[in-house]
Design a protein around this motif. Structure first.
Motif, mmCIF file in Angstrom:
data_model
loop_
_atom_site.group_PDB
_atom_site.id
_atom_site.type_symbol
_atom_site.label_atom_id
_atom_site.label_comp_id
_atom_site.label_asym_id
_atom_site.label_seq_id
_atom_site.Cartn_x
_atom_site.Cartn_y
_atom_site.Cartn_z
ATOM 1 N N CYS A 26 35.557 55.444 77.188
ATOM 2 C CA CYS A 26 34.230 55.041 77.635
ATOM 3 C C CYS A 26 33.145 55.313 76.599
ATOM 4 O O CYS A 26 32.096 54.669 76.642
ATOM 5 C CB CYS A 26 33.892 55.739 78.939
ATOM 6 N N CYS A 27 33.325 56.259 75.674
ATOM 7 C CA CYS A 27 32.311 56.507 74.648
ATOM 8 C C CYS A 27 32.094 55.264 73.790
ATOM 9 O O CYS A 27 31.018 55.082 73.215
ATOM 10 C CB CYS A 27 32.734 57.668 73.757
ATOM 11 N N GLY A 49 31.548 62.205 71.311
ATOM 12 C CA GLY A 49 31.909 62.517 72.687
ATOM 13 C C GLY A 49 32.829 63.719 72.796
ATOM 14 O O GLY A 49 33.501 64.121 71.846
ATOM 15 N N ALA A 50 32.869 64.290 74.003
ATOM 16 C CA ALA A 50 33.627 65.519 74.229
ATOM 17 C C ALA A 50 35.120 65.320 74.009
ATOM 18 O O ALA A 50 35.797 66.204 73.484
ATOM 19 C CB ALA A 50 33.368 66.016 75.654
ATOM 20 N N CYS A 51 35.654 64.163 74.382
ATOM 21 C CA CYS A 51 37.101 63.926 74.239
ATOM 22 C C CYS A 51 37.516 63.929 72.781
ATOM 23 O O CYS A 51 38.560 64.466 72.416
ATOM 24 C CB CYS A 51 37.480 62.592 74.865
ATOM 25 N N GLY A 88 28.386 65.248 73.958
ATOM 26 C CA GLY A 88 27.970 64.565 75.177
ATOM 27 C C GLY A 88 29.168 63.969 75.862
ATOM 28 O O GLY A 88 30.229 63.811 75.251
ATOM 29 N N CYS A 89 29.028 63.640 77.139
ATOM 30 C CA CYS A 89 30.164 63.078 77.876
ATOM 31 C C CYS A 89 29.684 61.995 78.826
ATOM 32 O O CYS A 89 29.529 62.223 79.995
ATOM 33 C CB CYS A 89 30.901 64.166 78.645
ATOM 34 N N VAL A 141 34.124 55.900 63.261
ATOM 35 C CA VAL A 141 33.578 56.552 64.454
ATOM 36 C C VAL A 141 34.682 56.614 65.500
ATOM 37 O O VAL A 141 35.162 55.584 65.972
ATOM 38 C CB VAL A 141 32.361 55.792 65.009
ATOM 39 N N ILE A 142 35.112 57.836 65.831
ATOM 40 C CA ILE A 142 36.158 58.023 66.839
ATOM 41 C C ILE A 142 35.461 58.287 68.163
ATOM 42 O O ILE A 142 34.813 59.311 68.342
ATOM 43 C CB ILE A 142 37.088 59.184 66.462
ATOM 44 N N ALA A 143 35.563 57.352 69.084
ATOM 45 C CA ALA A 143 34.906 57.462 70.385
ATOM 46 C C ALA A 143 35.971 57.451 71.458
ATOM 47 O O ALA A 143 36.500 56.406 71.811
ATOM 48 C CB ALA A 143 33.919 56.317 70.589
#
Lengths: 164, 177
Positions: free
Chosen positions: A46-47, A108-110, A139-140, A78-80
């Motif tokens: 979702c990021c 993102g947190a993941c 952030g998440c 960018v790893i999202a």
């Protein structure tokens, strides 16, 4: 740019209007690199939606950041999203196919430490276990503004890169 | 829209049709009809449920595995069927022991192929007759069945990049059950 000289005025002749500056090639290259950041997205969850949302903001283009379709033409990965055991070899090979110099943003947190899937059996606990990461955007999921702030932080990092 | 059919009327049909020879037990719980069948009569049962005019279960929604750790036989395989014509749902339950293959439902519902591969991936229940019985979700080097109750919650391996060997390595860790 270490020194800039510009003493032109409309009345002076063309020869006198010529300005110059003195710098090193490394600083010039870093200035060029931080002014045109080509981003390759590696969105697994979702990021990635928030990352593409940031693409709609004009601030990203003011910073010189552009999303590219293929990672072989990009400077920044960018790893999202979460990286699991099946995706980790793919992420590593994508990182190795990118041309030097290259930077990585964990968004993102993941991507930072696994997030809510931290203790899961399949999720890698942070993409920095797989590839070296330069900027962490927390952030998440992170707001698009936070992602733009991450791009600004990356520009600062590229500018003050230390050389031997 | 078709009204939702009465599940009790469907349950009354079970003892008077040829299902009585195939089903070992049936019950209505929480608005759902459950049929317990033996593994031998599974394919006959779902073929009858698909073709019979009173049932018409055209669609296979899902195949699930359930792990009852201290029960013998250990696993349940649950087939969720949907009848679009009659607006009915039914669950067909097969009890299966560990390391015992059960017949595949691919000959009746083609969509069963990937569901069965998922059940194999997560619980280690194999299906004979499936044309491509291999992993679908986990990576090929992953040799455990993660949804079994005796599998550790945080897994048994952790992935990381080894700078010396320049490749990804899976390091085994102590699991928390």
């Amino acid at each position: 740019m270490s020194e800039v000289s510009d003493s032109s005025s409309p009345e002076q002749s063309r020869e006198q209007k010529t300005s110059f500056f003195v710098t090193t090639m490394e600083k010039l290259a870093d200035w060029a690199r931080c002014s045109s950041i080509w981003i390759s997205p590696f969105a697994t969850s979702c990021c990635g939606v928030e990352m593409k949302q940031a693409d709609l903001y004009s601030e990203l283009e003011h910073l010189g950041a552009v999303f590219k379709k293929h990672h072989s033409k990009a400077d920044v990965l960018v790893i999202a999203g979460a990286i699991n055991g099946k995706t980790a070899p793919v992420l590593r090979s994508v990182y190795e196919q990118m041309p030097e110099p290259k930077w990585v943003i964990a968004m993102g947190a993941c991507a930072i430490n696994g997030g809510v899937y931290n203790q899961s059996y399949s999720v890698v606990e942070g993409c920095d276990k797989v590839v070296p990461v330069d900027v962490y955007v927390e952030g998440c999921p992170p707001k698009p503004e936070a992602f733009i702030q991450g791009i600004i932080k990356l520009k600062e990092k590229i500018k003050r890169i230390e050389r031997q | 829209m078709i009204d939702k059919g009465n599940i009790n009327e469907l349950a009354e049909l079970v003892p008077i049709t040829s299902l009585r020879n195939l089903v070992s037990d049936f019950k209505v719980t929480k608005g759902e009809l459950f049929l317990n069948v033996k593994a031998d009569s599974l394919v006959k049962t779902i073929t009858f449920l698909k073709d019979d005019v009173n049932f018409q279960f055209e669609q296979l929604i899902d195949i699930c595995g359930v792990d009852y750790l201290n029960r013998e036989p250990r696993f349940d395989v649950v087939y969720h069927l949907l009848s679009i014509s009659l607006n009915q749902r039914i669950c067909v339950v097969v009890q299966v022991a560990d390391k015992t293959p059960i017949p595949s439902a691919v000959s009746v519902y083609e969509t069963a192929e990937w569901y069965e591969r998922e059940v194999w991936d997560m619980y280690g229940i194999s299906f004979f007759g499936n044309p491509d019985m291999c992993k679908i979700l986990t990576e090929s080097s992953f040799n455990d069945y993660p949804l079994r109750k005796d599998y550790p919650l945080n897994g048994s391996v952790k992935w990381s990049y080894d700078e010396k060997e320049q490749r990804l390595t899976a390091k085994s860790v102590d699991g928390i059950i």
